[in-house]
Design a protein around this motif. Sequence first.
Motif, PDB file in Angstrom:
ATOM      1  N   PHE A 172      29.974 -47.146  87.832  1.00 59.62           N
ATOM      2  CA  PHE A 172      28.643 -47.626  87.531  1.00 59.62           C
ATOM      3  C   PHE A 172      28.244 -46.640  86.235  1.00 59.62           C
ATOM      4  O   PHE A 172      28.212 -45.570  86.286  1.00 59.62           O
ATOM      5  CB  PHE A 172      27.696 -47.174  88.796  1.00 59.62           C
ATOM      6  CG  PHE A 172      27.913 -47.754  90.280  1.00 59.62           C
ATOM      7  CD1 PHE A 172      27.588 -48.815  90.448  1.00 59.62           C
ATOM      8  CD2 PHE A 172      29.219 -47.189  91.102  1.00 59.62           C
ATOM      9  CE1 PHE A 172      27.447 -49.722  91.498  1.00 59.62           C
ATOM     10  CE2 PHE A 172      29.155 -47.770  92.379  1.00 59.62           C
ATOM     11  CZ  PHE A 172      28.465 -49.052  92.520  1.00 59.62           C
ATOM     12  N   PHE A 173      27.472 -47.427  85.524  1.00 62.04           N
ATOM     13  CA  PHE A 173      27.199 -47.031  84.153  1.00 62.04           C
ATOM     14  C   PHE A 173      25.872 -47.514  83.720  1.00 62.04           C
ATOM     15  O   PHE A 173      25.800 -48.649  83.416  1.00 62.04           O
ATOM     16  CB  PHE A 173      28.437 -46.951  83.280  1.00 62.04           C
ATOM     17  CG  PHE A 173      28.109 -46.404  81.916  1.00 62.04           C
ATOM     18  CD1 PHE A 173      28.246 -45.020  81.493  1.00 62.04           C
ATOM     19  CD2 PHE A 173      28.081 -46.965  80.702  1.00 62.04           C
ATOM     20  CE1 PHE A 173      28.242 -44.306  80.562  1.00 62.04           C
ATOM     21  CE2 PHE A 173      27.844 -46.484  79.352  1.00 62.04           C
ATOM     22  CZ  PHE A 173      27.888 -45.056  79.316  1.00 62.04           C
ATOM     23  N   PHE A 178      30.774 -51.942  87.341  1.00 56.96           N
ATOM     24  CA  PHE A 178      31.997 -52.656  86.579  1.00 56.96           C
ATOM     25  C   PHE A 178      33.135 -52.471  87.506  1.00 56.96           C
ATOM     26  O   PHE A 178      33.425 -51.633  88.392  1.00 56.96           O
ATOM     27  CB  PHE A 178      32.509 -51.977  85.306  1.00 56.96           C
ATOM     28  CG  PHE A 178      31.265 -51.703  84.254  1.00 56.96           C
ATOM     29  CD1 PHE A 178      31.079 -52.791  83.306  1.00 56.96           C
ATOM     30  CD2 PHE A 178      30.457 -50.728  84.262  1.00 56.96           C
ATOM     31  CE1 PHE A 178      30.136 -52.625  82.527  1.00 56.96           C
ATOM     32  CE2 PHE A 178      29.550 -50.420  83.204  1.00 56.96           C
ATOM     33  CZ  PHE A 178      29.307 -51.573  82.582  1.00 56.96           C
ATOM     34  N   ARG A 179      33.960 -53.609  87.638  1.00 53.20           N
ATOM     35  CA  ARG A 179      34.960 -53.782  88.551  1.00 53.20           C
ATOM     36  C   ARG A 179      36.335 -54.034  87.523  1.00 53.20           C
ATOM     37  O   ARG A 179      36.200 -54.730  86.597  1.00 53.20           O
ATOM     38  CB  ARG A 179      34.846 -54.996  89.396  1.00 53.20           C
ATOM     39  CG  ARG A 179      33.517 -54.750  90.468  1.00 53.20           C
ATOM     40  CD  ARG A 179      33.463 -55.711  91.425  1.00 53.20           C
ATOM     41  NE  ARG A 179      32.466 -55.844  92.379  1.00 53.20           N
ATOM     42  CZ  ARG A 179      32.320 -54.945  93.307  1.00 53.20           C
ATOM     43  NH1 ARG A 179      33.383 -54.248  93.728  1.00 53.20           N
ATOM     44  NH2 ARG A 179      31.018 -54.828  94.107  1.00 53.20           N
ATOM     45  N   ALA A 180      37.452 -53.581  88.388  1.00 54.51           N
ATOM     46  CA  ALA A 180      38.846 -53.774  87.747  1.00 54.51           C
ATOM     47  C   ALA A 180      39.890 -53.716  88.879  1.00 54.51           C
ATOM     48  O   ALA A 180      39.447 -53.216  90.049  1.00 54.51           O
ATOM     49  CB  ALA A 180      38.873 -52.804  86.687  1.00 54.51           C
ATOM     50  N   PHE A 217      35.200 -41.829  84.737  1.00 49.85           N
ATOM     51  CA  PHE A 217      34.378 -43.132  84.954  1.00 49.85           C
ATOM     52  C   PHE A 217      34.786 -43.899  86.106  1.00 49.85           C
ATOM     53  O   PHE A 217      33.866 -44.351  86.681  1.00 49.85           O
ATOM     54  CB  PHE A 217      34.750 -43.960  83.369  1.00 49.85           C
ATOM     55  CG  PHE A 217      33.808 -45.216  83.473  1.00 49.85           C
ATOM     56  CD1 PHE A 217      32.628 -45.255  83.176  1.00 49.85           C
ATOM     57  CD2 PHE A 217      34.662 -46.475  83.683  1.00 49.85           C
ATOM     58  CE1 PHE A 217      31.808 -46.306  82.981  1.00 49.85           C
ATOM     59  CE2 PHE A 217      33.826 -47.675  83.722  1.00 49.85           C
ATOM     60  CZ  PHE A 217      32.366 -47.422  83.155  1.00 49.85           C
ATOM     61  N   TRP A 218      36.148 -44.314  86.293  1.00 48.60           N
ATOM     62  CA  TRP A 218      36.398 -45.196  87.287  1.00 48.60           C
ATOM     63  C   TRP A 218      36.423 -44.497  88.672  1.00 48.60           C
ATOM     64  O   TRP A 218      36.997 -43.004  88.835  1.00 48.60           O
ATOM     65  CB  TRP A 218      37.919 -45.809  86.994  1.00 48.60           C
ATOM     66  CG  TRP A 218      37.730 -46.691  85.910  1.00 48.60           C
ATOM     67  CD1 TRP A 218      38.338 -46.348  84.631  1.00 48.60           C
ATOM     68  CD2 TRP A 218      37.131 -47.963  85.694  1.00 48.60           C
ATOM     69  NE1 TRP A 218      38.072 -47.350  83.635  1.00 48.60           N
ATOM     70  CE2 TRP A 218      37.413 -48.564  84.439  1.00 48.60           C
ATOM     71  CE3 TRP A 218      36.469 -48.714  86.620  1.00 48.60           C
ATOM     72  CZ2 TRP A 218      37.133 -49.733  84.146  1.00 48.60           C
ATOM     73  CZ3 TRP A 218      36.058 -49.817  86.200  1.00 48.60           C
ATOM     74  CH2 TRP A 218      36.325 -50.427  84.964  1.00 48.60           C
ATOM     75  N   HIS A 219      36.158 -45.556  89.715  1.00 52.36           N
ATOM     76  CA  HIS A 219      36.534 -44.660  90.993  1.00 52.36           C
ATOM     77  C   HIS A 219      37.542 -45.762  91.581  1.00 52.36           C
ATOM     78  O   HIS A 219      37.600 -46.867  91.287  1.00 52.36           O
ATOM     79  CB  HIS A 219      35.253 -44.771  91.988  1.00 52.36           C
ATOM     80  CG  HIS A 219      34.107 -43.637  91.543  1.00 52.36           C
ATOM     81  ND1 HIS A 219      33.513 -43.815  90.355  1.00 52.36           N
ATOM     82  CD2 HIS A 219      33.646 -42.636  92.347  1.00 52.36           C
ATOM     83  CE1 HIS A 219      32.464 -42.855  90.551  1.00 52.36           C
ATOM     84  NE2 HIS A 219      32.919 -42.364  91.835  1.00 52.36           N
TER      85      HIS A 219
END
Length: 235
Positions: A172-173, A178-180, A217-219
């Motif tokens: 979340f930003f 955002f997804r990956a 940044f990423w979870h």
Amino acid sequence: MARTKKTFLVSQYLERVSYKALERYQDLLKDFTRRRNGVYALYRGDRLYYVGLARDLRGRVNQHLKNRHRGAWDRFSMYLTIGDDHVRELESLVLRIVRPKGNKQIGKFKRAEDLRRALRRKAKQESQRELEDLFPRRMIGKRAKGKRVWRDESRRPVLAAFLNRPSRLRAFFKGKRFRARVLRSGAISVKGTRFNSPSMAAYHVTGRKRPMNGWWFWHYERAPGDWIRLKELRR
């Protein structure tokens, strides 16, 4: 199936006894230690002074009342061992850990590998990976069917060393989600574009002009519904 009989290194021991016992109870100590291998320790008060190995424990300790160590210690301990297969290595281990004042030599191991060089090499590799992740190499843009396709120049997927299965990522930003996906190879896939580092993937999806820390940044989904930051993988 027969059980393997356990063997013990130390069979008997005597700890923190006054040096006066060597004079007053010589015959008793001789009976306990006759033809026995072991490790002994000399103390000055509560402080360890010397550690040694002997095949005749009483005789060796008694010698230290007459040689250069005389007057430097006032108590002793003896550890009688079964056999002498590992006694010398045990002595070396103690010498390397404690470094007693009275011992001039440090213990040596015959066949043990010193991991210092291997650790130094691994640490250097890990530091290099972290630098590549925090300051990623430039991305090369190529035209393909009228669109610019970006390729990550990092050598190998950073997450390959941390995740051994496909996983989902999210972030979340600035009010956006955002997804990956983390592929089995450790590469990160964002809408079909693959990245070898979390920071480069974060840099790509946010459109920022400067690098950002992808580990923060990423979870990733550790278990169904359980999302934690990627940085937790490094702990």
